[in-house]
Design a protein around this motif. Structure first.
Motif, PDB file in Angstrom:
ATOM      1  N   UNK A  97      37.660  45.882  17.538  1.00 36.81           N
ATOM      2  CA  UNK A  97      37.114  46.966  18.356  1.00 36.81           C
ATOM      3  C   UNK A  97      36.885  48.220  17.520  1.00 36.81           C
ATOM      4  N   UNK A  98      37.868  48.573  16.668  1.00 31.07           N
ATOM      5  CA  UNK A  98      37.716  49.764  15.827  1.00 31.07           C
ATOM      6  C   UNK A  98      36.635  49.554  14.773  1.00 31.07           C
ATOM      7  N   UNK A  99      36.494  48.316  14.311  1.00 31.85           N
ATOM      8  CA  UNK A  99      35.504  48.030  13.273  1.00 31.85           C
ATOM      9  C   UNK A  99      34.091  48.340  13.757  1.00 31.85           C
ATOM     10  N   UNK A 100      33.821  48.092  15.028  1.00 33.08           N
ATOM     11  CA  UNK A 100      32.478  48.285  15.557  1.00 33.08           C
ATOM     12  C   UNK A 100      32.203  49.710  16.024  1.00 33.08           C
ATOM     13  N   UNK A 101      33.168  50.588  15.867  1.00 26.65           N
ATOM     14  CA  UNK A 101      32.973  51.966  16.305  1.00 26.65           C
ATOM     15  C   UNK A 101      32.168  52.763  15.277  1.00 26.65           C
ATOM     16  N   UNK A 102      31.564  53.844  15.734  1.00 25.59           N
ATOM     17  CA  UNK A 102      30.753  54.685  14.848  1.00 25.59           C
ATOM     18  C   UNK A 102      31.612  55.376  13.795  1.00 25.59           C
ATOM     19  N   UNK A 103      32.843  55.753  14.141  1.00 20.03           N
ATOM     20  CA  UNK A 103      33.719  56.441  13.195  1.00 20.03           C
ATOM     21  C   UNK A 103      33.972  55.597  11.951  1.00 20.03           C
ATOM     22  N   UNK A 104      34.127  54.284  12.137  1.00 19.65           N
ATOM     23  CA  UNK A 104      34.379  53.415  10.988  1.00 19.65           C
ATOM     24  C   UNK A 104      33.213  53.462  10.012  1.00 19.65           C
ATOM     25  N   UNK A 105      31.998  53.433  10.527  1.00 20.55           N
ATOM     26  CA  UNK A 105      30.832  53.476   9.644  1.00 20.55           C
ATOM     27  C   UNK A 105      30.685  54.845   8.980  1.00 20.55           C
ATOM     28  N   UNK A 106      31.095  55.896   9.679  1.00 17.76           N
ATOM     29  CA  UNK A 106      31.087  57.223   9.061  1.00 17.76           C
ATOM     30  C   UNK A 106      32.068  57.267   7.903  1.00 17.76           C
ATOM     31  N   UNK A 107      33.273  56.717   8.121  1.00 17.88           N
ATOM     32  CA  UNK A 107      34.276  56.683   7.050  1.00 17.88           C
ATOM     33  C   UNK A 107      33.800  55.840   5.873  1.00 17.88           C
ATOM     34  N   UNK A 108      33.134  54.705   6.173  1.00 18.31           N
ATOM     35  CA  UNK A 108      32.626  53.862   5.089  1.00 18.31           C
ATOM     36  C   UNK A 108      31.527  54.585   4.306  1.00 18.31           C
ATOM     37  N   UNK A 109      30.674  55.320   4.996  1.00 18.26           N
ATOM     38  CA  UNK A 109      29.644  56.082   4.299  1.00 18.26           C
ATOM     39  C   UNK A 109      30.264  57.158   3.413  1.00 18.26           C
ATOM     40  N   UNK A 110      31.310  57.821   3.915  1.00 17.35           N
ATOM     41  CA  UNK A 110      31.991  58.834   3.097  1.00 17.35           C
ATOM     42  C   UNK A 110      32.656  58.201   1.887  1.00 17.35           C
ATOM     43  N   UNK A 111      33.260  57.014   2.070  1.00 12.32           N
ATOM     44  CA  UNK A 111      33.879  56.308   0.943  1.00 12.32           C
ATOM     45  C   UNK A 111      32.828  55.931  -0.099  1.00 12.32           C
TER      46      UNK A 111
END
Length: 405
Positions: A84-98
């Motif tokens: 569920x957390x993986x599909x959230x927008x926040x996860x993709x934001x964190x991955x983009x920042x990483x």
């Protein structure tokens, strides 16, 4: 006191064994969690060593970047293991920042800092899937190769770095996908087991309810007949008692067969029992049958229709006559049960009345047939069942059996 103390210890020991068994049964298959990917942060020890020894220009920027990379990596990996957390927008934001931090550190410092590309690929493998994963890993591999060639001071050759970057994310995604598939299969297996238990419980409750309901009705009718006849004709009364004994023995046999799942109905047997029960109740049964012989599955279903219809006639109709008409062709067969009773509980319009008839209607529908029940045009009550000559069977191969009430 000694006995109570030993009993308490035994209870505690049993509870501990139950908890261990529960943990074994509910243990997550595959990787235990996101912590298996955290030790890979040790790949950044080379960058930390350069920073600590003063070999890195602008050490404050490098230190902040190293702290940001580690924090973002941990956050992305932990969220990647939660669907569920993986599909959230926040996860993709964190991955983009990483990704931005990795590119900045690798392009700015080179050397050991280029090993952050495989770490970024691991994080991508926990989050991305399908075509996004393939595109993301290819872009990262190309970027790692380009930056390594540009700096010319990589800890490994550019092609090796690119291959390591691609394969790290691919293997991680493959393992996580396999783990999720195993969990889904395990959940499906448990659901199928529950469904099988529920199906067997439903089968047994249907058979047992039908057997007991009909048998008790017959026993009550024959007992009343024996009591009514006894003062005038003891021999006839004894015959009714013998019939009660026979019905009881037959019911015991049928219940045993229902428990083991091998009971199959017979139209001829049910018609014979219907004649006996109706005659004992003072009703005149008539049977007219035409058409070719029927297969066992169809006979079993029609036998349940006869049983249910006779039970309702005995309980509710106060009829004087009951007729059974079976008309069969090579394609379809129809059974009509008609009585001339009052049927005070009958519905005002044609249709399916009691819950027993409703359950029987569902069974016939599952076999490709239909059931109609309601007041007849000349009074009384009419039950009409129609089936294919070769009725369907349950998925497990057993004949479709009795109705649920």
């Amino acid at each position: 006191m000694i006995g109570s103390g030993s009993q308490a210890r035994e209870v505690r020991r049993r509870r501990r064994a139950e908890r261990r068994q529960w943990r074994r049964e509910h243990r997550r298959p595959g990787p235990p969690g996101p912590y298996v990917l955290l030790p890979w942060l040790l790949l950044g020890l080379g960058a930390f060593s350069n920073l600590f020894q003063g070999d890195t220009p602008n050490p404050w920027i490098g230190g902040i970047g190293l702290f940001a990379f580690n924090s973002l990596y941990i956050a992305v990996v932990v969220r990647g293991f939660d669907k569920r957390a993986r599909e959230s927008r926040l996860t993709y934001v964190l991955l983009a920042a990483l990704t931005a931090v990795t590119l900045g550190l690798a392009a700015g410092y080179g050397g050991s800092w280029l090993l952050f590309f495989p770490l970024l690929s691991l994080a991508c493998g926990t989050v991305l899937r399908k075509q996004w994963l393939a595109v993301g890993l290819l872009v990262l591999a190309v970027a790692a190769c380009v930056v390594a060639v540009w700096h010319k001071d990589s800890a490994s050759t550019p092609w090796t770095l690119a291959y390591g970057t691609f394969i790290s994310g691919a293997v991680t995604a493959a393992l996580l996908t396999l783990s999720e598939t195993v969990m889904e299969l395990r959940s499906t297996r448990q659901e199928l087991a529950r469904a099988a238990v529920e199906k067997e419980r439903l089968r047994f409750s249907r058979d047992l309810h039908d057997l007991l309901g009909h048998t008790i009705s017959v026993i009550v009718v024959k007992s009343e007949a024996a009591r009514r006849i006894a003062p005038h004709d003891m021999d006839q009364a004894l015959q009714q008692v013998a019939d009660i004994e026979s019905v009881g023995r037959q019911a015991l046999t049928e219940i045993r067969e229902a428990v083991t799942g091998y009971r199959e109905g017979s139209l001829a047997t049910e018609l014979d029992r219907a004649r006996s029960a109706l005659t004992a109740a003072g009703m005149e049964p008539t049977v007219r049958r035409s058409g070719p012989p029927l297969p066992p599955q169809t006979e079993a279903l029609l036998g349940w229709v006869v049983r249910e219809a006779v039970t309702n006639v005995l309980r509710h109709s106060a009829a004087t006559a009951c007729a059974f008409v079976i008309d069969g062709t090579s394609d379809r067969v129809r059974l009509t049960v008609t009585d001339d009773g009052r049927n005070p509980a009958a519905p005002p319009t044609p249709g399916i009345g009691g819950t027993g008839l409703k359950g029987l209607s569902e069974r016939l529908a599952a076999a490709g047939g239909s059931l109609e029940a309601g007041p007849g045009p000349e009074g009384g009550f009419v039950v009409t069942a129609e089936l294919p000559a070769d009725a369907l069977v349950e998925p497990d191969g057993n004949p479709v059996t009795g109705p649920a009430r």
